[in-house]
Design a protein around this motif. Structure first.
Motif, mmCIF file in Angstrom:
data_model
loop_
_atom_site.group_PDB
_atom_site.id
_atom_site.type_symbol
_atom_site.label_atom_id
_atom_site.label_comp_id
_atom_site.label_asym_id
_atom_site.label_seq_id
_atom_site.Cartn_x
_atom_site.Cartn_y
_atom_site.Cartn_z
ATOM 1 N N PRO A 103 -22.827 65.992 -101.963
ATOM 2 C CA PRO A 103 -23.110 66.539 -100.465
ATOM 3 C C PRO A 103 -24.517 66.890 -100.818
ATOM 4 N N PRO A 104 -25.313 66.708 -99.533
ATOM 5 C CA PRO A 104 -26.501 67.097 -99.755
ATOM 6 C C PRO A 104 -26.987 68.413 -99.882
ATOM 7 N N PRO A 105 -27.995 68.914 -100.628
ATOM 8 C CA PRO A 105 -28.290 70.287 -100.818
ATOM 9 C C PRO A 105 -28.635 70.948 -99.209
ATOM 10 N N PRO A 106 -28.207 72.349 -99.166
ATOM 11 C CA PRO A 106 -28.444 72.675 -98.115
ATOM 12 C C PRO A 106 -29.835 73.025 -97.807
ATOM 13 N N PRO A 107 -30.311 72.823 -96.516
ATOM 14 C CA PRO A 107 -31.862 73.159 -96.584
ATOM 15 C C PRO A 107 -32.321 74.324 -96.869
ATOM 16 N N GLU A 108 -33.408 74.609 -97.344
ATOM 17 C CA GLU A 108 -34.057 75.786 -97.676
ATOM 18 C C GLU A 108 -34.703 76.585 -96.594
#
Length: 157
Positions: free
Chosen positions: A137-142
């Motif tokens: 899964p893509p990392p959550p946006p910072e």
């Protein structure tokens, strides 16, 4: 390329003449194994055994020795594993479409025997779905940290 055998000349004479010309040109100089005896065979060797020994000496990949239809079928079976390492959906589609184009070209060629294995086309959408399912899964946006709040007593300055 050698020229054709002249009419009226025996085959043995023509071959001897070709060998003599090659020796004169130096085609047999500096060959690997020149001056060494041929290796001894421990047992009687058939053509199948010779082919296996040759493949081992050449360090050939067994996949290179498959007939074209079986090689394409094996490649189709390995597509999901190859797809997992690709970086984008476009690369997955390009790989599957390249495979399908090679299968269609195989179908257009005359087959060596009627028992030649016929590979099937790769399902592009299923490969893309598999690629999406195996991606992490893509990392959550910072979210940027809010600027530090100034205390009320520092505001007056």
């Amino acid at each position: 390329m050698t020229e054709r055998k002249p009419p009226g000349m025996s085959f043995e004479t023509w071959v001897d003449q070709q060998l003599a010309q090659a020796r004169a040109r130096g085609a047999f100089d500096d060959l690997d194994g020149a001056g060494r005896p041929l290796p001894r065979r421990e047992r009687e060797q058939g053509s199948y055994d010779w082919a296996l020994d040759w493949a081992r000496r050449q360090a050939a990949d067994p996949r290179d020795l498959l007939p074209p239809g079986m090689a394409l079928r094996r490649e189709r079976d390995e597509l999901p594993g190859r797809v997992a390492g690709l970086p984008s959906e476009a690369a997955v589609r390009a790989l599957a479409e390249d495979y399908n184009a090679r299968v269609e070209a195989f179908w257009r060629r005359p087959q060596e025997s009627r028992w030649a294995p016929v590979p099937g086309l790769a399902d592009v959408e299923a490969l893309v779905a598999h690629w999406r399912a195996t991606r992490p899964p893509p990392p959550p946006p910072e979210v940027p940290a809010p600027p530090p709040r100034r205390r009320w007593w520092h505001r007056r300055r």
